[in-house]
Design an enzyme around this catalytic site. Structure first.
Site, PDB file in Angstrom:
ATOM      1  CG  HIS A 188      -1.741  -1.232   1.361  1.00 30.11           C
ATOM      2  ND1 HIS A 188      -2.868  -1.492   0.618  1.00 30.11           N
ATOM      3  CD2 HIS A 188      -1.552  -2.321   2.155  1.00 30.11           C
ATOM      4  CE1 HIS A 188      -3.349  -2.671   0.950  1.00 30.11           C
ATOM      5  NE2 HIS A 188      -2.576  -3.195   1.875  1.00 30.11           N
ATOM      6  CB  SER A 312      15.893  17.546 -19.360  1.00 29.97           C
ATOM      7  OG  SER A 312      15.176  18.762 -19.426  1.00 29.97           O
TER       8      SER A 312
END
Length: 479
Positions: A188, A312
């Protein structure tokens, strides 16, 4: 694109019309940007490959009929004639592709074009008298279903499966190499009982290999039984022949499984089964991509920079996990097509409609995006370096995960009659839930529980990094 002295065409909006050079410019990425990654599929699932397989089926059907003297007056061919007939297939090249296109432009029927293509070559072999035997008793689907089966079988066995198996082998090697590297689990999204990196990679490899085993067991079905699957034309023309045996021996001779009960089309159920298995492999691999991406984002893996590459356009420090992101997208596209194919191909109105014809032309695209994703994941994994220091630091920051172990030891102690072991879950919950507990606090807690000497020593020696059970041994199940 600079204009030249030659006539320049433009679209209605005024843009240069690239369609004028369509033979050099790809509409889709698989035939353009990613062509090298999917090249192995071209020999099996391209339009040219389909036509070559159609020719192969027609040629082998002619040979089968003559070899078994099915039709009176048409006995076995000589070895030289057989060699020349099969050369039509083995020497099939770009000029033949162009010739077929020219014939089809007249017939407006792809399989009929194949029949005429073969018929043109029989006089040179000295068997022009057998021209009527080309496509004898066949409907187009007799040729198409066998051709697709051969192409798909070849694509799976010679291209897709080897690539997928290589990727799983790569994951298995990583699992074995990292079998003892402790890692904090996250259930979770929250810190949970530690495992090892190798064990988690082994789970992935095991899941993927199960799907490959299913794919490897695929039955590739085929039929050759006429316009509605009744052998009506066969029996009407040559009633003395055992047409079911002729059909079965031919299909099995191609390396396929004979389907005895069909309408005009082979029902394509085997294709739907295969595509479901490949789609399931894709979905598991998609989960691998998202997990690896997430591990990269929290620093468990470092990406090895590629010399000269740019992460990038504006942030020079970045090394982006583009291989896994690219794979995700391609797996989703592949599954979209595979799901549509699986749903469409099992349905045909009455004895035949043509929806399967258009659908099957996209099989290569579905396989191509899956193969491209497999290639990207393999390249992405090679560019990963395990950040052992980050893994260790994460474990050391989460001593509260030992709460489970302490609670279970207390339960065992209570069963053994050790006093003071009441409410172990609640006591650990009060200590750890939603709180960070360091090594000293945990050891103080353990020392104050009143455990037996042996149990206390065992827990005091336990750390998040050593609380991995038999995770390391579980990797051996891959063998």
């Amino acid at each position: 694109m600079p204009e030249t002295a030659s006539a320049v065409t433009r679209t209605p909006s005024g843009r240069l019309a690239l369609a004028a050079s369509a033979d050099k410019i790809a509409l889709g990425p698989l035939d353009g940007r990613y062509q090298s990654a999917v090249a192995p599929l071209v020999d099996y699932l391209s339009e040219a490959a389909l036509n070559r397989d159609r020719i192969a089926v027609e040629v082998e059907w002619l040979i089968h009929l003559t070899a078994n003297s099915v039709l009176p007056g048409a006995g076995p061919l000589s070895s030289a004639q057989l060699e020349q007939l099969r050369a039509i297939v083995t020497e099939f090249d770009a000029s033949d592709v162009a010739e077929l296109a020219e014939i089809e432009a007249v017939t407006v029927h792809d399989v009929k074009a194949v029949e005429y293509f073969i018929g043109r070559r029989l006089p040179a072999i000295g068997i022009e008298n057998l021209t009527a035997m080309v496509h004898f008793g066949c409907t187009s689907e007799d040729i198409n279903n066998l051709s697709y089966a051969l192409g798909i079988k070849g694509a799976v066995e010679d291209a897709w499966l080897p690539a997928a198996r290589s990727l799983v082998d790569q994951l298995q090697a990583m699992a074995e190499e990292n079998r003892s590297v402790p890692m904090l689990s996250r259930t979770h999204g929250q810190p949970a009982t530690p495992t090892t990196l190798g064990k988690e990679l082994a789970v992935i490899a095991h899941r993927l290999r199960r799907q490959l085993d299913r794919v490897a067991k695929t039955e590739y079905l085929g039929k050759i039984n006429g316009a509605t699957g009744t052998y009506a034309a066969h029996v009407a023309s040559v009633p003395s022949a055992d047409w079911q045996n002729v059909s079965r021996s031919f299909v099995e001779g191609l390396g396929l499984t004979w389907n005895p009960l069909t309408t005009q089309i082979e029902s394509h159920d085997w294709q739907a089964e295969l595509y479901a298995d490949i789609a399931r492999f894709n979905r598991i691999l998609h989960n691998v991509c998202t997990d690896i991406w997430s591990y990269i984002s929290i620093g468990y893996f470092r990406q090895i920079p590629v010399a000269g590459a740019t992460g990038s356009s504006t942030m020079p420090h970045k090394v982006n996990p583009i291989r896994f992101e690219n794979a995700e997208a391609n797996l989703e596209i592949s599954n979209g097509l595979l799901d549509v194919l699986g749903a469409t191909l099992v349905t045909s109105r009455w004895q035949r409609d043509l929806t399967d014809s258009s659908s099957q032309r996209n099989i290569g695209v579905a396989f191509g995006h899956s193969l491209l994703a497999i290639s990207n994941v393999a390249k992405g994994l090679k560019a990963l370096d395990v950040a052992n220091d980050v893994l260790a630091g994460d474990l050391d920051s989460n001593w509260e995960v030992l709460g489970e172990a302490i609670q279970m030891v207390m339960r065992a102690e209570a069963i053994a009659g050790v006093p003071g072991m009441e409410n172990p879950y609640e006591r650990l919950k009060d200590l750890t839930r939603g709180q960070r507990v360091d090594a000293n606090r945990m050891k103080e807690f353990v020392s104050g529980l009143g455990l037996s000497e042996e149990a206390e020593a065992r827990l005091l020696a336990l750390t998040p990094g050593s609380y991995t059970g038999i995770a390391e041994k579980l990797v051996d199940h891959l063998k």
